[in-house]
Design a protein around this motif. Sequence first.
Motif, PDB file in Angstrom:
ATOM      1  N   UNK A 117     -36.841 -20.707 -28.742  1.00  0.00           N
ATOM      2  CA  UNK A 117     -37.033 -19.382 -29.338  1.00  0.00           C
ATOM      3  C   UNK A 117     -36.837 -18.284 -28.290  1.00  0.00           C
ATOM      4  N   UNK A 118     -37.395 -18.461 -27.105  1.00  0.00           N
ATOM      5  CA  UNK A 118     -37.250 -17.458 -26.047  1.00  0.00           C
ATOM      6  C   UNK A 118     -35.789 -17.321 -25.621  1.00  0.00           C
ATOM      7  N   UNK A 119     -35.086 -18.443 -25.511  1.00  0.00           N
ATOM      8  CA  UNK A 119     -33.667 -18.391 -25.131  1.00  0.00           C
ATOM      9  C   UNK A 119     -32.844 -17.678 -26.194  1.00  0.00           C
ATOM     10  N   UNK A 120     -33.138 -17.956 -27.457  1.00  0.00           N
ATOM     11  CA  UNK A 120     -32.410 -17.296 -28.549  1.00  0.00           C
ATOM     12  C   UNK A 120     -32.721 -15.800 -28.584  1.00  0.00           C
ATOM     13  N   UNK A 121     -33.974 -15.455 -28.349  1.00  0.00           N
ATOM     14  CA  UNK A 121     -34.368 -14.045 -28.348  1.00  0.00           C
ATOM     15  C   UNK A 121     -33.648 -13.303 -27.219  1.00  0.00           C
ATOM     16  N   UNK A 122     -33.582 -13.926 -26.035  1.00  0.00           N
ATOM     17  CA  UNK A 122     -32.850 -13.303 -24.920  1.00  0.00           C
ATOM     18  C   UNK A 122     -31.380 -13.127 -25.272  1.00  0.00           C
ATOM     19  N   UNK A 123     -30.786 -14.149 -25.886  1.00  0.00           N
ATOM     20  CA  UNK A 123     -29.374 -14.093 -26.259  1.00  0.00           C
ATOM     21  C   UNK A 123     -29.117 -12.944 -27.233  1.00  0.00           C
ATOM     22  N   UNK A 124     -29.940 -12.835 -28.271  1.00  0.00           N
ATOM     23  CA  UNK A 124     -29.764 -11.737 -29.223  1.00  0.00           C
ATOM     24  C   UNK A 124     -30.038 -10.392 -28.565  1.00  0.00           C
ATOM     25  N   UNK A 125     -30.978 -10.368 -27.636  1.00  0.00           N
ATOM     26  CA  UNK A 125     -31.227  -9.137 -26.899  1.00  0.00           C
ATOM     27  C   UNK A 125     -30.002  -8.683 -26.129  1.00  0.00           C
ATOM     28  N   UNK A 126     -29.302  -9.642 -25.511  1.00  0.00           N
ATOM     29  CA  UNK A 126     -28.074  -9.319 -24.775  1.00  0.00           C
ATOM     30  C   UNK A 126     -26.975  -8.857 -25.724  1.00  0.00           C
ATOM     31  N   UNK A 127     -26.792  -9.593 -26.818  1.00  0.00           N
ATOM     32  CA  UNK A 127     -25.712  -9.272 -27.744  1.00  0.00           C
ATOM     33  C   UNK A 127     -25.927  -7.930 -28.433  1.00  0.00           C
ATOM     34  N   UNK A 128     -27.175  -7.566 -28.674  1.00  0.00           N
ATOM     35  CA  UNK A 128     -27.475  -6.354 -29.429  1.00  0.00           C
ATOM     36  C   UNK A 128     -27.995  -5.225 -28.528  1.00  0.00           C
ATOM     37  N   UNK A 129     -27.782  -5.357 -27.230  1.00  0.00           N
ATOM     38  CA  UNK A 129     -28.302  -4.358 -26.281  1.00  0.00           C
ATOM     39  C   UNK A 129     -27.772  -2.952 -26.559  1.00  0.00           C
ATOM     40  N   UNK A 130     -26.549  -2.842 -27.024  1.00  0.00           N
ATOM     41  CA  UNK A 130     -25.953  -1.524 -27.271  1.00  0.00           C
ATOM     42  C   UNK A 130     -26.365  -0.948 -28.625  1.00  0.00           C
ATOM     43  N   UNK A 131     -27.037  -1.728 -29.435  1.00  0.00           N
ATOM     44  CA  UNK A 131     -27.479  -1.253 -30.744  1.00  0.00           C
ATOM     45  C   UNK A 131     -28.746  -0.426 -30.576  1.00  0.00           C
ATOM     46  N   UNK A 132     -28.926   0.545 -31.443  1.00  0.00           N
ATOM     47  CA  UNK A 132     -30.156   1.340 -31.426  1.00  0.00           C
ATOM     48  C   UNK A 132     -31.316   0.487 -31.951  1.00  0.00           C
ATOM     49  N   UNK A 133     -32.535   0.898 -31.609  1.00  0.00           N
ATOM     50  CA  UNK A 133     -33.715   0.213 -32.146  1.00  0.00           C
ATOM     51  C   UNK A 133     -33.699   0.237 -33.673  1.00  0.00           C
ATOM     52  N   UNK A 134     -33.292   1.354 -34.239  1.00  0.00           N
ATOM     53  CA  UNK A 134     -33.250   1.483 -35.697  1.00  0.00           C
ATOM     54  C   UNK A 134     -32.244   0.504 -36.305  1.00  0.00           C
ATOM     55  N   UNK A 135     -31.087   0.349 -35.669  1.00  0.00           N
ATOM     56  CA  UNK A 135     -30.087  -0.602 -36.186  1.00  0.00           C
ATOM     57  C   UNK A 135     -30.592  -2.028 -36.086  1.00  0.00           C
ATOM     58  N   UNK A 136     -31.259  -2.374 -34.995  1.00  0.00           N
ATOM     59  CA  UNK A 136     -31.810  -3.734 -34.863  1.00  0.00           C
ATOM     60  C   UNK A 136     -32.900  -3.962 -35.913  1.00  0.00           C
ATOM     61  N   UNK A 137     -33.749  -2.965 -36.135  1.00  0.00           N
ATOM     62  CA  UNK A 137     -34.790  -3.078 -37.166  1.00  0.00           C
ATOM     63  C   UNK A 137     -34.172  -3.249 -38.554  1.00  0.00           C
ATOM     64  N   UNK A 138     -33.125  -2.477 -38.831  1.00  0.00           N
ATOM     65  CA  UNK A 138     -32.446  -2.572 -40.131  1.00  0.00           C
ATOM     66  C   UNK A 138     -31.827  -3.950 -40.305  1.00  0.00           C
ATOM     67  N   UNK A 139     -31.171  -4.457 -39.268  1.00  0.00           N
ATOM     68  CA  UNK A 139     -30.575  -5.794 -39.343  1.00  0.00           C
ATOM     69  C   UNK A 139     -31.654  -6.836 -39.619  1.00  0.00           C
ATOM     70  N   UNK A 140     -32.768  -6.763 -38.895  1.00  0.00           N
ATOM     71  CA  UNK A 140     -33.856  -7.729 -39.094  1.00  0.00           C
ATOM     72  C   UNK A 140     -34.366  -7.682 -40.532  1.00  0.00           C
ATOM     73  N   UNK A 141     -34.550  -6.482 -41.060  1.00  0.00           N
ATOM     74  CA  UNK A 141     -35.058  -6.331 -42.427  1.00  0.00           C
ATOM     75  C   UNK A 141     -34.051  -6.850 -43.460  1.00  0.00           C
ATOM     76  N   UNK A 142     -32.779  -6.530 -43.273  1.00  0.00           N
ATOM     77  CA  UNK A 142     -31.766  -6.985 -44.233  1.00  0.00           C
ATOM     78  C   UNK A 142     -31.587  -8.500 -44.174  1.00  0.00           C
ATOM     79  N   UNK A 143     -31.634  -9.097 -42.994  1.00  0.00           N
ATOM     80  CA  UNK A 143     -31.543 -10.555 -42.889  1.00  0.00           C
ATOM     81  C   UNK A 143     -32.754 -11.201 -43.560  1.00  0.00           C
ATOM     82  N   UNK A 144     -33.926 -10.606 -43.381  1.00  0.00           N
ATOM     83  CA  UNK A 144     -35.134 -11.122 -44.033  1.00  0.00           C
ATOM     84  C   UNK A 144     -34.974 -11.078 -45.554  1.00  0.00           C
ATOM     85  N   UNK A 145     -34.492  -9.965 -46.065  1.00  0.00           N
ATOM     86  CA  UNK A 145     -34.291  -9.837 -47.510  1.00  0.00           C
ATOM     87  C   UNK A 145     -33.248 -10.837 -48.014  1.00  0.00           C
ATOM     88  N   UNK A 146     -32.177 -11.044 -47.254  1.00  0.00           N
ATOM     89  CA  UNK A 146     -31.164 -12.028 -47.637  1.00  0.00           C
ATOM     90  C   UNK A 146     -31.778 -13.421 -47.682  1.00  0.00           C
TER      91      UNK A 146
END
Length: 157
Positions: A117-146
């Motif tokens: 889990x920690x390795x995956x979280x770091x990986x997503x952190x790297x991949x989404x580093x250029x995204x805004x906090x709001x965009x990451x929050x929106x992605x998390x919410x939309x994936x949850x809804x899906x």
Amino acid sequence: MSDDVDAGAKEITLGRIETEVALLMRLGEATRRGTGSVEHRLLDRAAYVILRHLDDAGPQNVSALAARLNLDGSTVTRQVSALQRDGLIARTPDPVDGRGTVISATPAGLQRMAAVQAARTRLYGEMLAAWSDADRDTLAELLHRLNEALDARNRRR
């Protein structure tokens, strides 16, 4: 005419979603396999999901685990047997039904799951580093809804 345009636009959007989900699954698996970090390969996908669920929900019998993961009981039994052989889960008598067993994650299983889990979280952190906090929050919410929609659909079948 407007209804035809709306229906056509909806169809195009649904087609885009289908393509993006297919690519997400394919690229996610390729990323997991291609990541150099050993933590990503500590558990296969099935073992990780089972251990995550046991960590969240606590000990339970195979039937409850299979129902929650939307899998056949025999499939979960095979996966649980492999996890038990590796010392990642333990079976104890079911206090409600002495004929059955309850599955729980062992400290070793939780430790391995946490490393993945920690390795995956770091990986997503790297991949989404250029995204805004709001965009990451929106992605998390939309994936949850899906995921909720997929789960609900599978439970109705």
